[in-house]
Design an enzyme around this catalytic site. Structure first.
Site, short mmCIF file in Angstrom:
data_model
loop_
_atom_site.label_atom_id
_atom_site.label_comp_id
_atom_site.label_asym_id
_atom_site.label_seq_id
_atom_site.Cartn_x
_atom_site.Cartn_y
_atom_site.Cartn_z
N LYS A 151 0.85 -1.19 0.00
CA LYS A 151 0.00 0.00 0.00
C LYS A 151 0.89 1.24 0.00
CE LYS A 151 -3.85 1.88 2.79
NZ LYS A 151 -4.68 1.61 3.99
N SER A 198 -9.43 2.09 2.76
CA SER A 198 -8.24 2.73 2.20
C SER A 198 -7.26 1.73 1.61
CB SER A 198 -7.55 3.60 3.26
OG SER A 198 -7.02 2.84 4.30
N SER A 204 -10.02 -0.80 7.34
CA SER A 204 -9.45 -0.67 6.01
C SER A 204 -8.55 -1.81 5.57
CB SER A 204 -8.72 0.66 5.86
OG SER A 204 -9.55 1.55 5.16
#
Length: 547
Positions: free
Chosen positions: A125, A205, A229
């Site tokens: 990420k 997210s 998330s």
């Protein structure tokens, strides 16, 4: 001129011809807006199906010499070029990925492998620092020069021989900028789409990490969670996501929201891969449960509390009923439970996070080039129209700027009450019913992505474990129409290994994952259009956002 090392020279000789034949970028195939992401290139590589293969199977083939990390990495890079234009999950790939893979192949041939992730392609990420690639948190304010050093978890992945494949898109600032965000959108990367139905949202997210895994663009990925998330995007994209116990994985070098709740965690298409990734991230050996999970009696005598959450809709509730029946048929005892204190947790969590965000983002920005603190970040967003194309405002930044300091007695009282009630909400229910875990739906069916409206996010299930710092694990439970729903499993403090073991057995019994484009046995009345509509008025939006 310095003499190159033998390993470096060998890596160049192995990789150069492969780079020469690597395909160039391909235009995305046209599809209807609600269509699924069908692979433009097969998931088969030398008889291996990337959609179903596990890390132990890959390692066995690499040990025999029938598969190389270079070949595996190249297969994923090709899929990113051919498939990702429809999904928009991957921000950038590492220019050194094939070199990393070649070095792993040398270690395999010499019998010097570094562990279960040696040669395995991993996506990060884009709020996890990497010294050789940009780390932006989706914001133009951090674009440009990479951080000075890797995050500690990246250093562990590299030490374990993992191939850092690239960076995944995310909700900008991990969904902590506007009161009603659109998950999966960032100014740097644009909008990530749900691979199952492309006009639907990927949730949370860690949207890019989950969507990339669903489309078989990496073997594993790293997500982060403050509240929801990891587990919500895992559920909404039919993959596995573990939010570890707080402190199991280092947060050093990860863009923060709150040190009291933030954690990075592994995401994968199966539980064993998530467990092996956690073992590298944490430094603790993975539990040996792969074989045990497939035993017919693996769930016999396990007690699971089912927290139904009917607010997520009739389709999800019916799926939970079928899930409970399958678990009972496998010997588990399933009892219905309700977790206390949830309204009070919803009242307190968001104000506490505002104070923590101001403290922690100021400390992080001081280590990077660009805005030096939250006030400068707010000014940057006002001055750059590109930052306002979907996240039109920055209300949470502005509220955090004037929130009580984390030394303020008002804040300290909030966080103390949050810690107490969240832990009691799980501990008391587990003790009362003698449970091994609490289960709930991880997500509603995916809502239609709409920048003007924002997320349709009634997702209360992640909050108790997220606030308590306890582990939670999302495994695929099945579908409502063409839209995936995950089963969220929660357990007590530091019960990560036990939760993974139980999750592997549940995963095996439910068999709830299907690749995008393969859910063609769904009943017409449950087709995707309209299946994911959930009223968003039941909960305060800004306290239930997956972040």
């Amino acid at each position: 001129m310095k003499t190159r090392s033998m390993a470096a020279m060998t890596a160049i000789l192995i990789v150069a011809p492969l780079i020469a034949v690597a395909p160039g970028p391909q235009a995305a195939a046209q599809s209807r807006p609600g269509g699924s992401a069908r692979s433009a290139e097969s998931t088969l590589v030398g008889g291996i199906d990337l959609d179903t293969v596990t890390i132990p199977e890959l390692q066995a083939r690499m040990a025999r010499g029938s598969l190389s990390s270079v070949r595996l990495t190249l297969a994923y890079l090709r899929r990113i070029k051919s498939v990702d234009p429809k999904i928009n999950a991957v921000l950038r790939t590492s220019p050194t990925a094939l070199g990393q893979a070649a070095a792993s192949d040398i270690r395999h041939r010499l019998g010097r492998t570094r562990g279960p992730l040696d040669g395995i392609p991993v996506l990060l990420k884009d709020n996890v620092n990497t010294r050789d690639m940009e780390t932006t948190a989706g914001s133009l304010a951090l674009a440009g020069k990479p951080p000075a050093a890797d995050a500690e978890l990246v250093a562990k992945l590299r030490a374990g021989g993992a191939v850092i494949l690239g960076k995944a898109n995310l909700s900008e600032w991990a969904n902590f900028r506007v009161a009603r965000p659109t998950s999966g959108w960032s100014a740097v990367g644009g909008q990530t789409h749900n691979p199952y139905v492309l006009d639907r949202n990927p949730c949370g997210s860690s949207a890019g990490s989950a969507a990339a895994l669903a489309a078989s663009l990496a073997q594993v990925a790293i997500g982060t969670e403050t509240d929801g998330s990891i587990v919500c995007p895992a559920g909404m994209n039919a993959v596995v996501g573990l939010k570890p116990s707080l402190g199991v994985v280092s947060q050093s070098g990860v863009v923060p929201i709150s040190a009291e709740q933030d954690t990075a965690g592994p995401m994968a298409r199966n539980v064993i891969d998530a467990a092996l990734t956690l073992s590298v991230l944490s430094g603790d050996p993975a539990p040996d449960f792969a074989t045990a999970a497939t035993r017919p009696d693996a769930l016999r005598g396990k007690r699971i509390g089912l927290w139904r959450l009917p607010v997520l809709g009739a389709g999800v509730d019916a799926l939970m009923t079928r899930t409970a029946e399958r678990l009972r048929a496998s010997g588990a005892e399933v009892v219905e439970v309700d977790l206390p204190y949830q309204e009070r947790l919803a009242e307190l969590e968001f104000p506490a996070l505002l104070s923590e965000f101001h403290r922690d983002i100021d400390a992080y920005l001081a280590t990077r080039k660009g805005p030096r603190d939250l006030a400068e970040l707010i000014d940057f967003n006002r001055a750059h129209p590109q930052e306002q194309t979907c996240f039109a405002g920055q209300e949470l930044f502005e509220q955090a700027l004037v929130a009580p300091a984390t030394t303020d007695p008002r804040y300290l009282a909030m966080r103390a009450e949050l810690a107490d009630l969240s832990r009691r909400s799980i501990d008391e229910v587990m003790a009362e019913h003698g449970l091994d875990a609490i289960a709930s739906p991880a997500n509603p069916p995916a809502w239609t992505t709409d920048c003007g409206r924002g997320d349709n996010d009634v997702i209360p299930s992640s909050t108790p474990a997220a606030v308590a710092g306890y582990p939670s694990l999302s495994v695929p439970a099945g579908f409502v129409g063409e839209l995936p729903v995950g089963l969220l499993l929660m357990a007590g403090k530091n019960q990560d290994a036990g939760l993974l073991s139980l999750g592997a057995a549940v995963e095996h019994r439910l068999d709830g994952r299907r690749a995008p484009g393969t859910c063609r046995r769904c009943r017409p009345a449950e087709r995707a259009r309209g299946a994911g509509r959930v009223s968003s008025g039941a909960r305060p939006v800004d306290s239930r956002r997956p972040s």
